[in-house]
Design an enzyme around this catalytic site. Structure first.
Site, PDB file in Angstrom:
ATOM      1  N   SER A  23       1.523  -6.616  45.691  1.00 55.21           N
ATOM      2  CA  SER A  23       2.138  -7.586  46.669  1.00 55.21           C
ATOM      3  C   SER A  23       0.864  -8.457  46.847  1.00 55.21           C
ATOM      4  O   SER A  23       0.202  -8.811  46.231  1.00 55.21           O
ATOM      5  CB  SER A  23       2.777  -6.868  47.709  1.00 55.21           C
ATOM      6  OG  SER A  23       3.508  -7.522  48.632  1.00 55.21           O
ATOM      7  N   ASP A 170       3.182 -14.925  45.147  1.00 57.92           N
ATOM      8  CA  ASP A 170       2.201 -13.798  45.470  1.00 57.92           C
ATOM      9  C   ASP A 170       2.031 -12.900  44.241  1.00 57.92           C
ATOM     10  O   ASP A 170       2.955 -13.088  43.385  1.00 57.92           O
ATOM     11  CB  ASP A 170       2.546 -13.056  46.784  1.00 57.92           C
ATOM     12  CG  ASP A 170       3.826 -12.150  46.891  1.00 57.92           C
ATOM     13  OD1 ASP A 170       4.565 -12.524  46.146  1.00 57.92           O
ATOM     14  OD2 ASP A 170       3.899 -11.239  47.580  1.00 57.92           O
ATOM     15  N   ASP A 172       3.269  -9.815  43.302  1.00 55.91           N
ATOM     16  CA  ASP A 172       4.556  -9.274  42.836  1.00 55.91           C
ATOM     17  C   ASP A 172       5.871 -10.264  42.862  1.00 55.91           C
ATOM     18  O   ASP A 172       6.786  -9.876  42.587  1.00 55.91           O
ATOM     19  CB  ASP A 172       4.847  -8.246  43.511  1.00 55.91           C
ATOM     20  CG  ASP A 172       5.420  -8.254  45.068  1.00 55.91           C
ATOM     21  OD1 ASP A 172       4.887  -9.450  45.529  1.00 55.91           O
ATOM     22  OD2 ASP A 172       6.202  -7.472  45.705  1.00 55.91           O
ATOM     23  N   ASP A 174       7.723 -11.975  45.109  1.00 58.33           N
ATOM     24  CA  ASP A 174       8.784 -12.178  45.818  1.00 58.33           C
ATOM     25  C   ASP A 174       8.858 -13.014  46.879  1.00 58.33           C
ATOM     26  O   ASP A 174       9.318 -13.495  47.533  1.00 58.33           O
ATOM     27  CB  ASP A 174       9.087 -10.784  46.416  1.00 58.33           C
ATOM     28  CG  ASP A 174       8.056 -10.056  47.181  1.00 58.33           C
ATOM     29  OD1 ASP A 174       6.810 -10.670  47.321  1.00 58.33           O
ATOM     30  OD2 ASP A 174       8.179  -9.121  48.028  1.00 58.33           O
TER      31      ASP A 174
END
Length: 419
Positions: A23, A170, A172, A174
Site C-alpha cells: 500500500s 500508490d 497497491d 487503489d
C-alpha cells in the site's frame, strides 16, 4: 492490484478475500485488508470476531489445512477485471489526453497500461525509475503520492514530455493521484479537487444513484449532488463505510481514493479512477479547456471549497492521545478568528454516524475535523474553508482569502492541540 482482488470476490462468488499489500505504508510495514463476500472491507462486528478467532489459536499445528481443494487462479480473473473497466467510460468519448504515469514502485503498471490500451488512450509515458515493483521503494521516503517529494520524478518527466496530466498510483494501485500544469510548472491536485471533478463529470454524463464521501472530505460533493437532485451520504472515514452506502454510484475520500464503478469494485480503485479522470481531461481538451478551468467553474457555481490538512507524524503514539485529550478538555471557542458554532465529540456517534475517535468543529464558513489516522502513526486535522464567488473575476480574491484562513486554522489548531 488491490482493486482486482475486490473485483474478484464478487466475480467469483467468493465468501471472503485477503490482501497483503505494501500500500502507501513505509517499507517495513505490510498492509492487510480483509473483504467479505459483498466485496467490501470488514466493519464491526466482523473485525472483532475475526480477532477473537486469531486470539483463540494456541498453536498453528492445531489449525486444519486441507491438502486438496485449492485452486490457483490464472490471468482469467485479471482479464475479467479489465473487461469490466469498459463500463467506466462513456461510449465514443474523447480519448486524446496524454499522460505521464508512475506506479510508485508498486504493482499498478501492467494493469493500468492494459486498461489504457484497451480504452484507446495514448500510451502513458512511464516514470522509469518507479515503474518496476520494488518493496524497498528506493526513490521515495514514503511511497504515498501525498508525501513531499514522492512526485518529484513524475514532475521531472512531465517537464520533459509536456503531457496533459500526470497520473500516479500508490503501490497497491487503489489510490489515484493527479497533477496538472499550472502556470509554468506542475502541481498535485488535492484529493477533494479530483473528487469534485469526477463527480461533476459523472453528473454531466447523466449518472444516477447516491454520491457519498467520508466526513473528512470536502462538502462540495454535497453541493454538486444537491444541485443535480441526486442522493448524498456522509460516512465515517474509510471505504469500508463508503462502499456500504445504499445505491452507491460514486464515492470518494480526500486521501486519493475514488470508487467510480461500485458494481464492479466496492472499494477505492486507482485504475478505473485514472481512466475516468483521463476521459474528463480528454473531453475538456476537445473544448480547449483544462481540469483547472472546470474547477473554476465549480467554484463560481457552488462557492470556493478550499481544503488542507495538518498532519503530524509521531514516533510515540501517546503524543496523539495527549493532543486529543487536550482538545476534549479545552475545546477551542474560535479558530482563525472565526467563532466555533458547534463542537462535536464523535466518540458518542451522531444520529447518522456510528461512534469514532474524532472531533468536529463547525465554524462560520469553515469546518475542522481532528482524528488519529487509522493506517499511520499520525494525528490528522482536516480543514475546509468555503468562500462565496460571485463572478469568475472574484476567484483570485477568494483563493487569497481561503489560503489566509487555512493558514490561520493550522496555526491556531496547532496551539490548541499542543502539537
Amino acid at each position: 492490484p488491490t482493486p482486482v482482488l475486490a473485483f474478484a470476490i464478487r466475480h467469483l462468488g467468493a465468501v471472503a478475500g485477503v490482501e497483503v499489500t505494501a500500500s502507501h505504508n513505509p517499507p517495513r510495514d505490510n498492509g492487510y485488508k480483509v473483504y467479505l463476500g459483498d466485496g467490501s472491507q470488514i466493519v464491526p462486528p466482523a473485525d472483532a470476531e475475526i480477532a477473537a478467532q486469531i486470539e483463540s489459536i494456541t498453536s498453528l499445528h492445531d489449525v486444519p489445512r486441507p491438502e486438496t481443494g485449492w485452486q490457483t487462479l490464472d490471468d482469467a480473473v485479471l482479464d475479467a477485471y479489465l473487461a469490466r473497466t469498459d463500463e467506466v467510460l462513456a461510449p465514443a468519448s474523447p480519448r486524446t489526453a496524454r499522460t505521464v504515469y508512475t506506479a510508485m514502485h508498486g504493482v499498478g503498471r501492467d494493469t493500468l497500461l492494459a486498461a489504457f490500451a484497451r480504452a484507446g488512450f495514448p500510451e502513458p509515458v512511464l516514470v522509469a525509475e518507479q515503474a518496476d515493483p520494488d518493496p524497498d521503494f528506493p526513490t521515495v521516503a514514503f511511497p504515498n503520492p501525498e508525501e513531499p517529494g514522492a512526485m518529484d520524478l513524475a514532475f521531472a518527466k512531465a517537464r520533459e514530455t509536456a503531457p496533459d496530466l500526470i497520473i500516479a498510483n500508490d503501490p497497491d494501485a487503489d489510490r489515484c493521484a493527479v497533477a496538472v500544469k499550472q502556470g509554468t510548472d506542475w502541481r498535485m491536485l488535492r484529493g477533494d479537487e479530483v473528487g469534485a471533478l469526477l463527480a461533476a463529470h459523472l453528473v454531466a454524463r447523466g449518472a444516477q444513484g447516491t454520491f457519498a464521501e467520508s466526513i473528512v472530505s470536502s462538502s462540495l460533493l454535497g453541493r454538486i449532488a444537491e444541485k443535480a437532485n441526486l442522493p448524498y451520504e456522509e460516512t465515517l472515514t474509510g471505504f469500508k463505510w463508503i462502499a456500504r452506502v445504499d445505491g452507491l454510484r460514486f464515492g470518494y475520500e480526500e486521501a486519493l481514493g475514488y470508487c467510480v464503478d461500485p458494481e464492479g469494485v466496492r472499494d477505492k480503485d486507482g485504475i478505473t479512477a485514472a481512466l475516468l479522470i483521463t476521459e474528463l481531461a480528454s473531453t475538456l481538451k476537445e473544448e480547449n479547456r483544462t481540469l483547472l478551468d472546470l474547477l473554476d467553474d465549480l467554484a463560481v457555481k457552488h462557492g470556493l471549497h478550499a481544503t488542507d490538512q495538518l498532519a503530524v507524524r509521531v514516533q510515540d503514539l501517546s503524543v496523539i492521545a495527549r493532543a486529543m485529550e487536550r482538545l476534549r478538555e479545552n475545546p477551542p471557542t474560535s479558530l482563525a478568528g472565526l467563532p466555533v458554532t458547534k463542537a462535536e465529540d464523535l466518540t458518542q456517534g451522531t444520529d447518522k454516524l456510528p461512534p469514532t475517535d474524532g472531533l468536529r468543529y463547525t465554524l462560520e464558513g469553515a469546518r475542522v475535523i481532528v482524528r488519529p489516522s487509522g493506517t499511520e502513526p499520525k494525528l490528522k486535522c482536516y480543514l475546509e474553508v468555503v468562500v462565496p464567488v460571485k463572478t469568475p473575476e472574484n476567484l483570485p480574491a477568494a483563493h487569497a482569502r481561503a489560503n489566509e484562513v487555512l493558514e490561520s486554522l493550522k496555526q491556531d489548531l496547532s496551539t490548541a492541540a499542543g502539537i
